[in-house]
Design an enzyme around this catalytic site. Structure first.
Site, PDB file in Angstrom:
ATOM      1  N   TYR A  63       0.865  -1.182   0.000  1.00  0.00           N
ATOM      2  CA  TYR A  63       0.000   0.000   0.000  1.00  0.00           C
ATOM      3  C   TYR A  63       0.897   1.226   0.000  1.00  0.00           C
ATOM      4  O   TYR A  63       1.546   1.553   0.995  1.00  0.00           O
ATOM      5  CB  TYR A  63      -0.922   0.019   1.224  1.00  0.00           C
ATOM      6  CG  TYR A  63      -1.838  -1.182   1.316  1.00  0.00           C
ATOM      7  CD1 TYR A  63      -2.262  -1.843   0.162  1.00  0.00           C
ATOM      8  CD2 TYR A  63      -2.291  -1.645   2.530  1.00  0.00           C
ATOM      9  CE1 TYR A  63      -3.096  -2.952   0.236  1.00  0.00           C
ATOM     10  CE2 TYR A  63      -3.132  -2.751   2.614  1.00  0.00           C
ATOM     11  CZ  TYR A  63      -3.527  -3.392   1.459  1.00  0.00           C
ATOM     12  OH  TYR A  63      -4.346  -4.486   1.537  1.00  0.00           O
ATOM     13  N   PHE A 213     -12.812  -5.231   1.495  1.00  0.00           N
ATOM     14  CA  PHE A 213     -13.898  -4.451   0.894  1.00  0.00           C
ATOM     15  C   PHE A 213     -15.220  -4.659   1.655  1.00  0.00           C
ATOM     16  O   PHE A 213     -16.283  -4.885   1.038  1.00  0.00           O
ATOM     17  CB  PHE A 213     -14.102  -4.798  -0.588  1.00  0.00           C
ATOM     18  CG  PHE A 213     -12.975  -4.422  -1.508  1.00  0.00           C
ATOM     19  CD1 PHE A 213     -12.022  -3.473  -1.144  1.00  0.00           C
ATOM     20  CD2 PHE A 213     -12.860  -5.000  -2.773  1.00  0.00           C
ATOM     21  CE1 PHE A 213     -10.984  -3.121  -2.007  1.00  0.00           C
ATOM     22  CE2 PHE A 213     -11.839  -4.651  -3.646  1.00  0.00           C
ATOM     23  CZ  PHE A 213     -10.897  -3.712  -3.262  1.00  0.00           C
ATOM     24  N   PRO A 214     -15.216  -4.611   2.994  1.00  0.00           N
ATOM     25  CA  PRO A 214     -16.472  -4.830   3.738  1.00  0.00           C
ATOM     26  C   PRO A 214     -17.528  -3.779   3.421  1.00  0.00           C
ATOM     27  O   PRO A 214     -18.724  -4.035   3.572  1.00  0.00           O
ATOM     28  CB  PRO A 214     -16.028  -4.745   5.207  1.00  0.00           C
ATOM     29  CG  PRO A 214     -14.779  -3.901   5.189  1.00  0.00           C
ATOM     30  CD  PRO A 214     -14.107  -4.263   3.896  1.00  0.00           C
ATOM     31  N   LEU A 215     -17.057  -2.604   2.954  1.00  0.00           N
ATOM     32  CA  LEU A 215     -17.998  -1.534   2.578  1.00  0.00           C
ATOM     33  C   LEU A 215     -18.035  -1.356   1.059  1.00  0.00           C
ATOM     34  O   LEU A 215     -18.477  -0.326   0.555  1.00  0.00           O
ATOM     35  CB  LEU A 215     -17.585  -0.217   3.256  1.00  0.00           C
ATOM     36  CG  LEU A 215     -17.615  -0.253   4.788  1.00  0.00           C
ATOM     37  CD1 LEU A 215     -17.014   1.022   5.385  1.00  0.00           C
ATOM     38  CD2 LEU A 215     -19.046  -0.451   5.288  1.00  0.00           C
ATOM     39  N   GLY A 217     -15.288  -1.308  -0.854  1.00  0.00           N
ATOM     40  CA  GLY A 217     -13.971  -0.868  -1.328  1.00  0.00           C
ATOM     41  C   GLY A 217     -14.071   0.335  -2.249  1.00  0.00           C
ATOM     42  O   GLY A 217     -14.675   1.351  -1.895  1.00  0.00           O
ATOM     43  N   PHE A 218     -13.532   0.192  -3.469  1.00  0.00           N
ATOM     44  CA  PHE A 218     -13.523   1.320  -4.414  1.00  0.00           C
ATOM     45  C   PHE A 218     -14.902   1.528  -5.055  1.00  0.00           C
ATOM     46  O   PHE A 218     -15.125   2.512  -5.749  1.00  0.00           O
ATOM     47  CB  PHE A 218     -12.456   1.100  -5.504  1.00  0.00           C
ATOM     48  CG  PHE A 218     -11.059   1.013  -4.936  1.00  0.00           C
ATOM     49  CD1 PHE A 218     -10.450   2.134  -4.384  1.00  0.00           C
ATOM     50  CD2 PHE A 218     -10.361  -0.184  -4.928  1.00  0.00           C
ATOM     51  CE1 PHE A 218      -9.167   2.073  -3.843  1.00  0.00           C
ATOM     52  CE2 PHE A 218      -9.078  -0.260  -4.391  1.00  0.00           C
ATOM     53  CZ  PHE A 218      -8.479   0.873  -3.845  1.00  0.00           C
ATOM     54  N   THR A 219     -15.810   0.570  -4.856  1.00  0.00           N
ATOM     55  CA  THR A 219     -17.190   0.714  -5.355  1.00  0.00           C
ATOM     56  C   THR A 219     -18.120   0.671  -4.153  1.00  0.00           C
ATOM     57  O   THR A 219     -18.627  -0.388  -3.780  1.00  0.00           O
ATOM     58  CB  THR A 219     -17.541  -0.457  -6.314  1.00  0.00           C
ATOM     59  OG1 THR A 219     -16.456  -0.652  -7.203  1.00  0.00           O
ATOM     60  CG2 THR A 219     -18.815  -0.181  -7.077  1.00  0.00           C
ATOM     61  N   PRO A 220     -18.352   1.824  -3.496  1.00  0.00           N
ATOM     62  CA  PRO A 220     -19.136   1.819  -2.254  1.00  0.00           C
ATOM     63  C   PRO A 220     -20.479   1.112  -2.422  1.00  0.00           C
ATOM     64  O   PRO A 220     -21.118   1.217  -3.471  1.00  0.00           O
ATOM     65  CB  PRO A 220     -19.333   3.315  -1.967  1.00  0.00           C
ATOM     66  CG  PRO A 220     -18.249   4.014  -2.714  1.00  0.00           C
ATOM     67  CD  PRO A 220     -17.942   3.166  -3.926  1.00  0.00           C
ATOM     68  N   LEU A 221     -20.884   0.379  -1.378  1.00  0.00           N
ATOM     69  CA  LEU A 221     -22.164  -0.331  -1.403  1.00  0.00           C
ATOM     70  C   LEU A 221     -23.289   0.673  -1.584  1.00  0.00           C
ATOM     71  O   LEU A 221     -23.348   1.676  -0.863  1.00  0.00           O
ATOM     72  CB  LEU A 221     -22.384  -1.067  -0.086  1.00  0.00           C
ATOM     73  CG  LEU A 221     -21.390  -2.164   0.281  1.00  0.00           C
ATOM     74  CD1 LEU A 221     -21.699  -2.692   1.672  1.00  0.00           C
ATOM     75  CD2 LEU A 221     -21.425  -3.280  -0.755  1.00  0.00           C
TER      76      LEU A 221
HETATM   77  N1  LIG Z   1      -6.191  -8.821   0.731  1.00  0.00           N
HETATM   78  C1  LIG Z   1      -6.523  -8.002  -0.216  1.00  0.00           C
HETATM   79  O1  LIG Z   1      -6.351  -8.285  -1.400  1.00  0.00           O
HETATM   80  C2  LIG Z   1      -7.142  -6.679   0.141  1.00  0.00           C
HETATM   81  C3  LIG Z   1      -7.721  -5.911  -0.873  1.00  0.00           C
HETATM   82  C4  LIG Z   1      -8.303  -4.708  -0.502  1.00  0.00           C
HETATM   83  C5  LIG Z   1      -8.304  -4.288   0.810  1.00  0.00           C
HETATM   84  N2  LIG Z   1      -7.697  -5.065   1.774  1.00  0.00           N
HETATM   85  C6  LIG Z   1      -7.720  -4.654   3.195  1.00  0.00           C
HETATM   86  O2  LIG Z   1      -9.076  -4.483   3.569  1.00  0.00           O
HETATM   87  C7  LIG Z   1      -9.252  -3.204   4.191  1.00  0.00           C
HETATM   88  C8  LIG Z   1     -10.651  -2.705   3.932  1.00  0.00           C
HETATM   89  O3  LIG Z   1     -10.852  -2.516   2.539  1.00  0.00           O
HETATM   90  P1  LIG Z   1     -10.956  -1.096   1.855  1.00  0.00           P
HETATM   91  O4  LIG Z   1     -10.474  -0.048   2.773  1.00  0.00           O
HETATM   92  O5  LIG Z   1     -10.329  -1.186   0.528  1.00  0.00           O
HETATM   93  O6  LIG Z   1     -12.496  -0.967   1.563  1.00  0.00           O
HETATM   94  P2  LIG Z   1     -13.793  -0.720   2.482  1.00  0.00           P
HETATM   95  O7  LIG Z   1     -13.428  -0.826   3.924  1.00  0.00           O
HETATM   96  O8  LIG Z   1     -14.839  -1.592   1.951  1.00  0.00           O
HETATM   97  O9  LIG Z   1     -14.209   0.756   2.107  1.00  0.00           O
HETATM   98  C9  LIG Z   1     -13.367   1.835   2.207  1.00  0.00           C
HETATM   99  C10 LIG Z   1     -14.089   3.015   1.583  1.00  0.00           C
HETATM  100  O10 LIG Z   1     -15.265   3.304   2.342  1.00  0.00           O
HETATM  101  C11 LIG Z   1     -15.214   4.639   2.818  1.00  0.00           C
HETATM  102  N3  LIG Z   1     -15.742   4.609   4.199  1.00  0.00           N
HETATM  103  C12 LIG Z   1     -15.213   3.970   5.264  1.00  0.00           C
HETATM  104  N4  LIG Z   1     -15.981   4.142   6.343  1.00  0.00           N
HETATM  105  C13 LIG Z   1     -17.033   4.906   5.961  1.00  0.00           C
HETATM  106  C14 LIG Z   1     -18.158   5.418   6.629  1.00  0.00           C
HETATM  107  N5  LIG Z   1     -18.380   5.182   7.937  1.00  0.00           N
HETATM  108  N6  LIG Z   1     -19.037   6.192   5.929  1.00  0.00           N
HETATM  109  C15 LIG Z   1     -18.829   6.430   4.597  1.00  0.00           C
HETATM  110  N7  LIG Z   1     -17.771   5.958   3.916  1.00  0.00           N
HETATM  111  C16 LIG Z   1     -16.871   5.201   4.588  1.00  0.00           C
HETATM  112  C17 LIG Z   1     -13.785   5.057   2.771  1.00  0.00           C
HETATM  113  O11 LIG Z   1     -13.675   6.444   2.500  1.00  0.00           O
HETATM  114  P3  LIG Z   1     -13.109   7.475   3.634  1.00  0.00           P
HETATM  115  O12 LIG Z   1     -11.617   7.303   3.608  1.00  0.00           O
HETATM  116  O13 LIG Z   1     -13.571   8.777   3.127  1.00  0.00           O
HETATM  117  O14 LIG Z   1     -13.732   7.072   4.921  1.00  0.00           O
HETATM  118  C18 LIG Z   1     -13.260   4.260   1.575  1.00  0.00           C
HETATM  119  O15 LIG Z   1     -13.533   4.946   0.364  1.00  0.00           O
HETATM  120  C19 LIG Z   1      -8.144  -2.347   3.581  1.00  0.00           C
HETATM  121  O16 LIG Z   1      -7.848  -1.228   4.379  1.00  0.00           O
HETATM  122  C20 LIG Z   1      -7.010  -3.339   3.487  1.00  0.00           C
HETATM  123  O17 LIG Z   1      -6.334  -3.385   4.724  1.00  0.00           O
HETATM  124  C21 LIG Z   1      -7.139  -6.256   1.449  1.00  0.00           C
END
Ligand SMILES: NC(=O)c1ccc[n+]([C@@H]2O[C@H](COP(=O)([O-])OP(=O)(O)OC[C@H]3O[C@@H](n4cnc5c(N)ncnc54)[C@H](OP(=O)(O)O)[C@@H]3O)[C@@H](O)[C@H]2O)c1
Length: 290
Positions: A63, A213-215, A217-221
């Protein structure tokens, strides 16, 4: 402010961690490539996470690359003894930010040493081997060679526990013949539920399932049904999406990613949200319609 999580803990390696942790990927620059616009704000999110009681951070040297690990070290080192930092190896970025496999023996050894250096650690708590046969999702292919290298680094005392990421059920059972697997990190959320059977199988084995991508990820739910349930519960859609994951299975450990202290606190608040049966029924239908 220390947020008590009502959603409990789950075993990760030799520790029990709270079921909502923090994913650090969003702290890097746009496209999780390069430095953040405001490194001070990024460090503030990390400090706020620990102040709020987070004891599990997910990161990787890829990252940035190197950006989030260095921010974690700058913000949090020396680390509290109850903090579990999970990193991952197996990929690298090129100069344009493309994700490429890094599965050779020298690459894997260097990746472990690089994570140790950038995090300022003598031993890594958990290292996930990230499969790269297909960057976008699990695909069959043998993980025996890279996993044997990682198991050797574990025997040297550089790594405590090993997990897998972006993997198939067959790869997990083959891996378990080589080394104990403590967690699996695959994509899973309200609308992406390919791993339903795997989640239950891992739960029976006491292995943590860490949905990335619990939320979304790059394509918000985005879903009208999710928004309606959230409004009824006076919560945000993101809180409902996280609470649904927590109620899906006890072996889920969440690592929602955010670059915002406000969102961090909202996400931790999902641990206090109990979804009633009618809400669960509505939310369950979202996945089957996707
Ligand atoms: N193993 C793998 O291949 C892999 C791939 C991807 C990710 N990961 C890990 O998984 C973690 C989680 O995935 P992710 O961060 O990509 O995606 P995510 O948690 O699904 O979503 C992150 C996105 O949601 C937004 N967000 C977060 N909290 C919010 C809230 N309360 N209200 C509105 N928007 C919110 C964030 O924007 P803001 O910054 O504006 O809050 C960001 O754009 C990563 O940090 C990484 O450590 C692992």
């Amino acid at each position: 402010m220390h947020t008590t999580q009502d959603c409990g803990t789950f075993q990760l390696g030799d520790r029990r961690v709270k079921r909502i942790g923090y994913g650090a990927m969003q702290l890097a620059g746009p496209g999780v490539f390069g430095p953040p616009r405001d490194p001070g704000a990024a460090r503030a999110v990390l400090r706020a996470a620990l102040e709020a009681g987070v004891d599990h951070i997910d990161t990787s040297d890829f990252y940035g690359p190197y950006v989030t690990n260095r921010l974690i070290r700058e913000a949090l080192h020396p680390y509290p003894s109850d903090l579990t930092i999970v990193t991952k190896i197996g990929a690298r970025r090129d100069g344009q930010g493309a994700w490429l496999p890094a599965f050779s023996r020298p690459e894997l050894i260097e990746a472990v040493h690089s994570n140790l250096r950038n995090l300022g650690l003598d031993v890594l708590d958990v290292v996930n081997l990230r499969s790269m046969f297909d960057v976008h999702g699990p695909a069959e292919g043998s993980l025996e060679e890279p996993l044997t290298v990682l198991a050797g680094l574990r025997e040297q005392g550089l790594v405590r526990h090993i997990g897998l990421s972006n993997v198939t059920p067959a790869q997990i059972s083959d891996a378990q013949k080589i080394v104990p697997i403590v967690c699996v990190q695959n994509q899973y959320n309200l609308v992406h539920r390919d791993d339903d059977a795997l989640v239950d199988q891992l739960a029976r084995q006491g292995i943590a399932y860490v949905p990335f991508f619990p939320l979304g990820g790059f394509t918000p739910l985005q879903s009208d049904a999710l928004a309606t349930v959230a409004a009824r519960l006076v919560s945000t859609p993101e809180q409902v999406a996280l609470a649904w994951l927590l109620q899906r299975s006890p072996n889920f450990l969440l690592i929602p990613g955010t670059s915002s202290v406000k969102h961090l606190h909202e996400n931790l608040g999902a641990g206090r949200l109990v979804l009633p049966d009618e809400a669960l029924a509505v939310l369950d239908r979202i996945g089957t319609q996707a």
